[in-house]
Design a protein around this motif. Structure first.
Motif, PDB file in Angstrom:
ATOM      1  N   THR A  35       0.805  -1.215   0.000  1.00 54.56           N
ATOM      2  CA  THR A  35       0.000   0.000   0.000  1.00 54.56           C
ATOM      3  C   THR A  35       0.841   1.269   0.000  1.00 54.56           C
ATOM      4  OG1 THR A  35      -1.760  -1.144   1.205  1.00 54.56           O
ATOM      5  CG2 THR A  35      -1.826   1.257   1.213  1.00 54.56           C
ATOM      6  N   ILE A  36       1.892   1.316   0.851  1.00 57.64           N
ATOM      7  CA  ILE A  36       2.702   2.536   0.949  1.00 57.64           C
ATOM      8  C   ILE A  36       4.085   2.401   0.333  1.00 57.64           C
ATOM      9  CG2 ILE A  36       1.479   3.245   3.032  1.00 57.64           C
ATOM     10  CD1 ILE A  36       3.913   2.437   4.656  1.00 57.64           C
ATOM     11  N   LEU A  56       2.137 -12.984  -2.469  1.00 55.98           N
ATOM     12  CA  LEU A  56       1.482 -12.759  -3.760  1.00 55.98           C
ATOM     13  C   LEU A  56       0.006 -12.414  -3.577  1.00 55.98           C
ATOM     14  CD1 LEU A  56       3.027 -15.659  -5.880  1.00 55.98           C
ATOM     15  CD2 LEU A  56       3.444 -13.212  -6.172  1.00 55.98           C
ATOM     16  N   PHE A  57      -0.653 -13.114  -2.692  1.00 57.92           N
ATOM     17  CA  PHE A  57      -2.083 -12.888  -2.426  1.00 57.92           C
ATOM     18  C   PHE A  57      -2.310 -11.494  -1.831  1.00 57.92           C
ATOM     19  CE2 PHE A  57      -5.929 -13.436   0.251  1.00 57.92           C
ATOM     20  CZ  PHE A  57      -6.824 -13.779  -0.757  1.00 57.92           C
ATOM     21  N   ALA A  58      -1.498 -11.127  -0.842  1.00 56.21           N
ATOM     22  CA  ALA A  58      -1.660  -9.833  -0.172  1.00 56.21           C
ATOM     23  C   ALA A  58      -1.305  -8.668  -1.096  1.00 56.21           C
ATOM     24  CB  ALA A  58      -0.789  -9.786   1.086  1.00 56.21           C
ATOM     25  N   MET A  59      -0.237  -8.824  -1.878  1.00 56.47           N
ATOM     26  CA  MET A  59       0.209  -7.743  -2.756  1.00 56.47           C
ATOM     27  C   MET A  59      -0.798  -7.461  -3.867  1.00 56.47           C
ATOM     28  SD  MET A  59       3.048  -6.304  -1.799  1.00 56.47           S
ATOM     29  CE  MET A  59       3.875  -5.617  -3.238  1.00 56.47           C
ATOM     30  N   PHE A  60      -1.543  -8.474  -4.288  1.00 51.66           N
ATOM     31  CA  PHE A  60      -2.564  -8.291  -5.316  1.00 51.66           C
ATOM     32  C   PHE A  60      -3.586  -7.240  -4.877  1.00 51.66           C
ATOM     33  CE2 PHE A  60      -6.810  -9.399  -6.912  1.00 51.66           C
ATOM     34  CZ  PHE A  60      -6.598  -9.295  -8.274  1.00 51.66           C
ATOM     35  N   PHE A  61      -4.009  -7.328  -3.618  1.00 56.55           N
ATOM     36  CA  PHE A  61      -4.976  -6.377  -3.076  1.00 56.55           C
ATOM     37  C   PHE A  61      -4.318  -5.044  -2.713  1.00 56.55           C
ATOM     38  CE2 PHE A  61      -6.914 -10.531  -2.139  1.00 56.55           C
ATOM     39  CZ  PHE A  61      -8.179 -10.332  -2.679  1.00 56.55           C
ATOM     40  N   ALA A  62      -3.099  -5.128  -2.185  1.00 60.96           N
ATOM     41  CA  ALA A  62      -2.405  -3.919  -1.720  1.00 60.96           C
ATOM     42  C   ALA A  62      -2.127  -2.931  -2.842  1.00 60.96           C
ATOM     43  CB  ALA A  62      -1.101  -4.306  -1.031  1.00 60.96           C
ATOM     44  N   LEU A  63      -1.714  -3.418  -3.998  1.00 61.12           N
ATOM     45  CA  LEU A  63      -1.376  -2.535  -5.108  1.00 61.12           C
ATOM     46  C   LEU A  63      -2.603  -1.802  -5.644  1.00 61.12           C
ATOM     47  CD1 LEU A  63       1.225  -4.736  -7.029  1.00 61.12           C
ATOM     48  CD2 LEU A  63       1.664  -2.770  -5.554  1.00 61.12           C
ATOM     49  N   LYS A  64      -3.776  -2.393  -5.453  1.00 62.96           N
ATOM     50  CA  LYS A  64      -5.009  -1.710  -5.849  1.00 62.96           C
ATOM     51  C   LYS A  64      -5.331  -0.576  -4.883  1.00 62.96           C
ATOM     52  CE  LYS A  64      -7.121  -5.720  -8.113  1.00 62.96           C
ATOM     53  NZ  LYS A  64      -7.137  -5.123  -9.468  1.00 62.96           N
ATOM     54  N   ILE A  65      -5.050  -0.803  -3.599  1.00 65.61           N
ATOM     55  CA  ILE A  65      -5.302   0.207  -2.573  1.00 65.61           C
ATOM     56  C   ILE A  65      -4.329   1.373  -2.715  1.00 65.61           C
ATOM     57  CG2 ILE A  65      -5.330   0.651  -0.085  1.00 65.61           C
ATOM     58  CD1 ILE A  65      -6.027  -2.312   0.313  1.00 65.61           C
ATOM     59  N   LYS A  66      -3.089   1.061  -3.080  1.00 60.82           N
ATOM     60  CA  LYS A  66      -2.032   2.076  -3.156  1.00 60.82           C
ATOM     61  C   LYS A  66      -2.393   3.237  -4.063  1.00 60.82           C
ATOM     62  CE  LYS A  66       1.470   1.525  -5.828  1.00 60.82           C
ATOM     63  NZ  LYS A  66       2.724   1.073  -6.486  1.00 60.82           N
ATOM     64  N   ASN A  67      -3.008   2.949  -5.179  1.00 58.41           N
ATOM     65  CA  ASN A  67      -3.343   3.991  -6.159  1.00 58.41           C
ATOM     66  C   ASN A  67      -4.409   4.972  -5.660  1.00 58.41           C
ATOM     67  OD1 ASN A  67      -1.541   2.871  -8.028  1.00 58.41           O
ATOM     68  ND2 ASN A  67      -3.094   1.442  -8.780  1.00 58.41           N
ATOM     69  N   LYS A  68      -5.090   4.617  -4.565  1.00 56.27           N
ATOM     70  CA  LYS A  68      -6.133   5.475  -4.020  1.00 56.27           C
ATOM     71  C   LYS A  68      -5.605   6.450  -2.969  1.00 56.27           C
ATOM     72  CE  LYS A  68      -9.742   2.029  -4.857  1.00 56.27           C
ATOM     73  NZ  LYS A  68     -10.832   1.217  -4.267  1.00 56.27           N
ATOM     74  N   ILE A  69      -4.308   6.309  -2.595  1.00 60.20           N
ATOM     75  CA  ILE A  69      -3.718   7.217  -1.606  1.00 60.20           C
ATOM     76  C   ILE A  69      -3.298   8.510  -2.301  1.00 60.20           C
ATOM     77  CG2 ILE A  69      -1.833   7.573   0.027  1.00 60.20           C
ATOM     78  CD1 ILE A  69      -1.728   4.607   0.479  1.00 60.20           C
ATOM     79  N   PRO A  70      -3.826   9.671  -1.904  1.00 58.24           N
ATOM     80  CA  PRO A  70      -3.452  10.953  -2.517  1.00 58.24           C
ATOM     81  C   PRO A  70      -1.952  11.216  -2.402  1.00 58.24           C
ATOM     82  CG  PRO A  70      -5.384  11.206  -1.128  1.00 58.24           C
ATOM     83  CD  PRO A  70      -4.839   9.835  -0.848  1.00 58.24           C
TER      84      PRO A  70
END
Length: 248
Positions: free
Chosen positions: A24-25, A209-223
């Motif tokens: 995410t970060i 791999l499972f966690a990063m799949f979701f995390a990278l989607k969340i990352k793009n939403k952080i201003p």
């Protein structure tokens, strides 16, 4: 270390949470996973167990930002310095305790946050770029080898040089990748990788791999404008965890 179902479950949960934060970060996996895992085993074992999953998560983070070769060319000298420092720190870790170095790292983080709070400029980092790269690269590597927490030192360096979010993620992950490679080599030579640890490590790859799949989607939403503030909060939490680990 005796392998058990309970340990594998705890290990998987810790790896999942740490991977989610990292993805995410852009950093945070070893900083979160190491102290949590050290609560159910010793520090050295904790570092060894997450060594292989760390390689994968660093590679995913670097490639997810794009232009890998360009990033490698730009931050290669810093990564080499981090690798040298990591080799030194790992050798010390193998033969001695690293509790004192945790306190030292926590102090350096608090000092930086104090400097940021009162807008004190560290102009020497910009004015003496080669010297600052050597100082921060080696010190990040040594502390990373001892405590598995390298990103905080590199982030201080990157923020002072006004690196972008992408540059911070790629430089810190590239340095940790190089540092982790030499650390794995040294641990292997020393015979630290038991069959139990290898089973845990490779099982962690699937969780990453499972966690990063979701995390990278969340990352793009952080201003973008709030990214630096998020980093500072994480640094503050890391420092407190390090102090808590040393005292308790």
């Amino acid at each position: 270390m005796e392998l058990s179902i309970e340990f594998l479950i705890i290990f998987s949960i810790i790896v999942f949470i740490s991977s989610l934060v990292h993805g995410t970060i852009g950093f945070g996996f070893p900083m979160i996973a190491t102290p949590l895992l050290a609560m159910v085993t010793d520090m050295k074992t904790a570092i060894i167990c997450i060594a292989i999953p760390t390689l994968l998560i660093n590679l995913i983070s670097i490639f997810s930002e794009g232009n890998f070769l360009q990033a490698l060319k730009r931050f290669f000298p810093l990564a080499i310095l981090a690798m040298i420092g990591s080799a030194i720190g790992t050798q010390i870790l193998i033969y001695s305790s690293s509790e004192f170095f945790k306190l030292l790292l926590a102090f350096s983080i608090f000092l930086y946050l104090f400097i940021q709070k009162f807008k004190i400029q560290m102009n020497w980092i910009k004015e003496k770029k080669k010297l600052s790269m050597i100082v921060f690269g080696l010190s990040a590597g040594i502390i990373g080898g001892l405590t598995n927490v390298m990103a905080s030192i590199l982030i201080i360096y990157s923020l002072e040089l006004k690196h972008t979010k992408k540059e911070i993620i790629q430089s810190s992950n590239l340095c940790f990748l190089f540092g982790k490679i030499i650390q794995i080599v040294l641990f292997t030579i020393h015979g630290s990788f038991t069959q139990e640890i290898l089973i845990s490590s490779f099982s962690g790859l699937i969780v990453v791999l499972f966690a990063m799949f979701f995390a990278l989607k969340i990352k793009n939403k952080i201003p973008k404008e709030s990214y630096v503030n998020v980093i500072k909060v994480v640094l503050f939490l890391i420092a407190n965890v390090l102090i808590y680990q040393t005292i308790i």
